[in-house]
Design an enzyme around this catalytic site. Structure first.
Site, mmCIF file in Angstrom:
data_model
loop_
_atom_site.group_PDB
_atom_site.id
_atom_site.type_symbol
_atom_site.label_atom_id
_atom_site.label_comp_id
_atom_site.label_asym_id
_atom_site.label_seq_id
_atom_site.Cartn_x
_atom_site.Cartn_y
_atom_site.Cartn_z
ATOM 1 C CE LYS A 133 -4.289 1.624 2.301
ATOM 2 N NZ LYS A 133 -4.853 1.870 1.086
HETATM 3 N N1 PMP Z 1 -7.993 -1.633 -2.449
HETATM 4 C C1 PMP Z 1 -7.567 -0.341 -2.455
HETATM 5 C C2 PMP Z 1 -6.661 0.062 -3.813
HETATM 6 C C3 PMP Z 1 -7.446 0.698 -1.349
HETATM 7 O O1 PMP Z 1 -7.125 1.609 -1.390
HETATM 8 C C4 PMP Z 1 -8.267 -0.081 -0.200
HETATM 9 C C5 PMP Z 1 -8.338 0.817 1.066
HETATM 10 N N2 PMP Z 1 -7.317 0.617 1.976
HETATM 11 C C6 PMP Z 1 -9.110 -1.059 -0.335
HETATM 12 C C7 PMP Z 1 -8.773 -1.989 -1.384
HETATM 13 C C8 PMP Z 1 -9.701 -1.820 0.849
HETATM 14 O O2 PMP Z 1 -8.702 -2.278 2.018
HETATM 15 P P1 PMP Z 1 -8.975 -2.120 3.657
HETATM 16 O O3 PMP Z 1 -10.359 -2.976 3.549
HETATM 17 O O4 PMP Z 1 -7.809 -2.525 4.063
HETATM 18 O O5 PMP Z 1 -9.433 -0.470 3.666
#
Ligand code: PMP
Length: 297
Positions: free
Chosen positions: A151
């Site tokens: 991320k």
């Molecule tokens: N995909 C992307 C590209 C994101 O930025 C997010 C948000 N963090 C998610 C999926 C969902 O992840 P999470 O459930 O950990 O927030």
């Protein structure tokens, strides 16, 4: 607002980062998106561990232990008296000369935790209407180029997708990978339900969302079989239900995709059962970060 920056909580006006910061120059950094509800954070350890794994992959050394990072996040919430909101820990490779040559010698990372009020999502949309989604022409950066589990501070691919979604008038965008398989939303994971079976793409072409993991783990208690498997647009168009998941979004039904009605065209019963189960586990398992909540813990 007060911001955590390199070991101190300072007023936002004083939270200044250098123009030589490689997060600014090259997007060379990692982050997390964390929500706080009623002074409690759900899956804080998982978020922080994902941050550390992202940093590890990019060989960015975070000068805090995992516990210290959790404290910095809690401290930022407490300094702002922010019981409901959004917290963004972010770590960049820090300050260096221009040119990625400099990356080699950089060890002085920048660590910040940025708080923000959270936009309230209209539950009527979730329960009665759902969102209109569009399958975007912008494809997700392939894992061969950048592992989607990292991320990182480069969201240009998703921003291009968002621009296309807005241009089309849709509420939500769905990205495919370069092979035409469903990847994810612009900041959410995507699920579909057909004949009572829940399906979502494996995390080799999508960010392994923490909400995604929670939804999959809830499947047995919701009484639904769940599969991680490659999905195509066919699976979305012919699904009984499609929904998106994310820390900020929770779960939101996608009731129209590319102008086609999905299932009944209304938020579906399986989606709503998962949403209820998700909210329950968020209430039950979130960790308090305020002292008075600690006392009652
Ligand atoms: N995909 C992307 C590209 C994101 O930025 C997010 C948000 N963090 C998610 C999926 C969902 O992840 P999470 O459930 O950990 O927030």
């Amino acid at each position: 607002m007060f911001v955590y920056l390199n070991g101190q909580v300072v007023p936002e006006e004083e939270a200044r980062v250098s123009v030589w910061d490689h997060g600014f120059l090259y997007g060379d950094g990692v982050f997390e998106g964390i929500r706080i509800d009623d002074g409690r954070i759900f899956r804080l350890r998982e978020h922080v561990e994902r941050l550390y794994r992202s940093a590890h992959m990019l060989r960015i050394r975070i000068p805090l232990t995992i516990e210290e990072m959790e404290d910095a996040i809690g401290e930022t919430a407490r300094a702002n008296g922010m019981r409901d909101g959004y917290l963004r820990p972010i770590v960049t490779r820090g300050i260096g000369a221009l040119g990625i040559e400099a990356t080699k010698d950089m060890t002085d990372t920048t660590v910040a935790v940025i708080p923000q009020a959270r936009r309230k999502f209209d539950d009527r949309v979730r329960f009665e209407v759902g969102l209109k989604a569009k399958v975007l022409s912008v494809r997700r950066t392939p894992p061969e180029s950048l592992d989607p589990r990292i991320k990182c501070c480069n969201y240009l691919n998703h921003i291009l997708g968002k621009l296309e979604q807005w241009d089309s008038g849709a509420d939500s965008g769905i990205m495919l990978d370069i092979h035409g398989r469903v990847s994810e939303g612009t900041a959410e994971n995507v699920f579909c339900v057909r004949n009572g079976v829940l399906m979502t793409p494996p995390p080799d072409n999508t960010l392994d969302g923490i909400t995604r993991q929670t939804v999959l783990s809830l499947a047995p208690s919701v009484g639904v079989e769940a599969n991680e498997r490659a999905l195509t647009v066919y699976d979305l168009y012919t699904a009984d239900e499609v929904f998106a998941s994310g820390t900020l979004t929770e779960l939101v039904p996608l009731t129209t995709i590319d102008g086609r009605q999905i299932g009944t065209g209304r938020p579906g019963p399986v989606t709503l059962r998962f949403l209820e189960a998700l909210r329950q586990v968020m209430r039950d398992e979130a960790v308090p970060v305020f002292a008075e909540a600690d006392a009652s813990w």
